[in-house]
Design a protein around this motif. Structure first.
Motif, PDB file in Angstrom:
ATOM      1  N   SER A  28      -0.801   9.513 -10.034  1.00  0.00           N
ATOM      2  CA  SER A  28      -0.459   8.311  -9.989  1.00  0.00           C
ATOM      3  C   SER A  28       1.045   8.130 -10.852  1.00  0.00           C
ATOM      4  O   SER A  28       0.970   8.426 -12.195  1.00  0.00           O
TER       5      SER A  28
ATOM      6  N   SER B 174       0.897  -1.040   0.011  1.00  0.00           N
ATOM      7  CA  SER B 174      -0.038   0.073  -0.061  1.00  0.00           C
ATOM      8  C   SER B 174       0.990   1.188   0.113  1.00  0.00           C
ATOM      9  O   SER B 174       1.790   1.464   0.824  1.00  0.00           O
TER      10      SER B 174
ATOM     11  N   PRO C 171      -0.597  -7.064  -8.253  1.00  0.00           N
ATOM     12  CA  PRO C 171       0.752  -5.974  -8.104  1.00  0.00           C
ATOM     13  C   PRO C 171       1.847  -6.378  -7.585  1.00  0.00           C
ATOM     14  O   PRO C 171       1.923  -6.996  -6.422  1.00  0.00           O
TER      15      PRO C 171
ATOM     16  N   TYR D 197       7.001   0.189  -7.521  1.00  0.00           N
ATOM     17  CA  TYR D 197       5.593   0.544  -7.100  1.00  0.00           C
ATOM     18  C   TYR D 197       4.730   1.384  -7.908  1.00  0.00           C
ATOM     19  O   TYR D 197       5.364   2.460  -8.411  1.00  0.00           O
ATOM     20  N   PHE D 198       3.549   1.363  -8.237  1.00  0.00           N
ATOM     21  CA  PHE D 198       2.764   2.257  -8.706  1.00  0.00           C
ATOM     22  C   PHE D 198       1.760   2.673  -8.018  1.00  0.00           C
ATOM     23  O   PHE D 198       0.710   1.905  -7.598  1.00  0.00           O
ATOM     24  N   TYR D 199       1.779   4.072  -7.393  1.00  0.00           N
ATOM     25  CA  TYR D 199       0.684   4.714  -6.408  1.00  0.00           C
ATOM     26  C   TYR D 199       0.664   6.155  -6.508  1.00  0.00           C
ATOM     27  O   TYR D 199       1.736   6.733  -7.056  1.00  0.00           O
TER      28      TYR D 199
ATOM     29  N   LEU E 299       2.246  -3.809 -12.189  1.00  0.00           N
ATOM     30  CA  LEU E 299       2.374  -2.826 -11.010  1.00  0.00           C
ATOM     31  C   LEU E 299       0.695  -2.628 -10.266  1.00  0.00           C
ATOM     32  O   LEU E 299       0.550  -1.769  -9.339  1.00  0.00           O
ATOM     33  N   ILE E 300      -0.051  -2.629 -11.191  1.00  0.00           N
ATOM     34  CA  ILE E 300      -1.605  -2.527 -10.786  1.00  0.00           C
ATOM     35  C   ILE E 300      -2.512  -3.599 -11.354  1.00  0.00           C
ATOM     36  O   ILE E 300      -2.088  -4.690 -12.105  1.00  0.00           O
ATOM     37  N   GLU E 301      -3.670  -3.734 -10.645  1.00  0.00           N
ATOM     38  CA  GLU E 301      -4.590  -4.973 -11.067  1.00  0.00           C
ATOM     39  C   GLU E 301      -4.949  -5.003 -12.465  1.00  0.00           C
ATOM     40  O   GLU E 301      -5.180  -6.278 -12.974  1.00  0.00           O
ATOM     41  N   ASP E 302      -5.237  -3.903 -13.302  1.00  0.00           N
ATOM     42  CA  ASP E 302      -5.633  -4.366 -14.826  1.00  0.00           C
ATOM     43  C   ASP E 302      -4.537  -4.709 -15.548  1.00  0.00           C
ATOM     44  O   ASP E 302      -4.767  -4.930 -16.718  1.00  0.00           O
TER      45      ASP E 302
ATOM     46  N   VAL F 182     -11.775  -3.988 -11.002  1.00  0.00           N
ATOM     47  CA  VAL F 182     -10.332  -3.280 -11.250  1.00  0.00           C
ATOM     48  C   VAL F 182      -9.260  -4.088 -12.081  1.00  0.00           C
ATOM     49  O   VAL F 182      -8.126  -3.724 -12.494  1.00  0.00           O
TER      50      VAL F 182
END
Length: 275
Positions: A190, A44, A97, A175-177, A130-133, A92
């Motif tokens: 982001s 997170s 990730p 990471y991607f956030y 790095l992300i869910e999609d 999503v």
């Protein structure tokens, strides 16, 4: 409000494979595995730590080889490939990730030749979502390590290790956030956040000794912030080899099974020198 989670998560797994040493000086093993988790841990960005997430499934294959073409030469390779997905439905996406899908650790080692020894190792991590999609992925990374040692006496060895020999400009982790810099929107932007790999200038000198008394383990200061750590062990595995093995395996089975193959028999104590 903090959501309560169970510290113990149910996991169901199985694996099947085989290992052979039918050919002289060659060991080969292959394993297929499946792992189901009731809750996956994901990073997170807001909290800066991991948090419990959705149920997941991992399926993959691991291949291990160890070849000794000459008494003074060893070649090894550990390859792992897996597919990791969340198993419940969420708009999503179902990618996990940070889950590594492909990894390789390989190297050439000279255990001892005319009082010298050495190793050249490669660590490869493939791209990972790095992300869910799955629309944003990390870059792949390849790092090469070099180690050279000289046996001063039968019980004393002096060595030097060079990390990132080719000075590759890659990331250790990505990471991607969303985050916010001065002048950016209040909700942040982001983007990919990363930690760069250590440059080639980072290296260390180590002193390794086999002591007559095999019943003690101690740490001794050397001054200037350096330290010596002496560890009792029937076989010493270089720290980089251990790191490579665990990094290359989606789970710990591959690494644990191969520690003995990479240990150097007859070395009783490991003394590492570092800042």
């Amino acid at each position: 409000l903090v959501q309560r989670v169970s510290p113990l998560v149910r996991a169901r797994s199985f694996d099947v494979g085989f290992r052979t040493s039918a050919l002289a000086n060659l060991q080969f093993a292959v394993t297929a595995f499946n792992l189901d988790l009731d809750s996956e841990l994901v990073f997170s960005g807001d909290a800066g730590n991991t948090e419990a997430s959705r149920p997941s499934r991992r399926r993959g294959i691991e291949v291990q080889t160890f070849w000794r073409p000459r008494p003074w030469l060893q070649v090894d390779a550990d390859y792992a490939r897996s597919s990791s997905r969340f198993t419940d439905f969420d708009p999503v996406g179902d990618h996990i990730p940070g889950s590594i899908e492909e990894a390789l650790s390989a190297g050439v080692t000279v255990p001892e030749l005319h009082d010298f020894d050495g190793s050249l190792r490669l660590r490869y991590f493939g791209p990972r979502p790095l992300i869910e999609d799955g629309s944003v992925s990390s870059r792949s990374s390849s790092l090469v390590y070099l180690g050279i040692g000289y046996h001063v006496t039968s019980r004393l060895r002096l060595g030097i290790d060079v990390f990132n020999l080719l000075d590759a400009l890659v990331s250790d982790i990505e990471y991607f956030y969303p985050s916010r810099l001065p002048g950016e929107p209040a909700d942040g932007v982001s983007d990919v956040h990363f930690h760069p790999a250590e440059p080639r200038s980072d290296w260390q000198i180590e002193l390794e000794a086999t002591l007559p008394d095999r019943s003690r383990a101690r740490r001794e200061p050397l001054g200037n912030g350096a330290r010596v750590f002496t560890r009792q062990d029937p076989g010493v595995v270089h720290a980089q080899q251990v790191g490579d093995l665990f990094a290359s395996a989606p789970d710990d089975r591959l690494a644990l099974e191969e520690l003995d193959a990479h240990a150097r028999p007859g070395t009783g104590h490991l003394v590492g020198v570092g800042a």
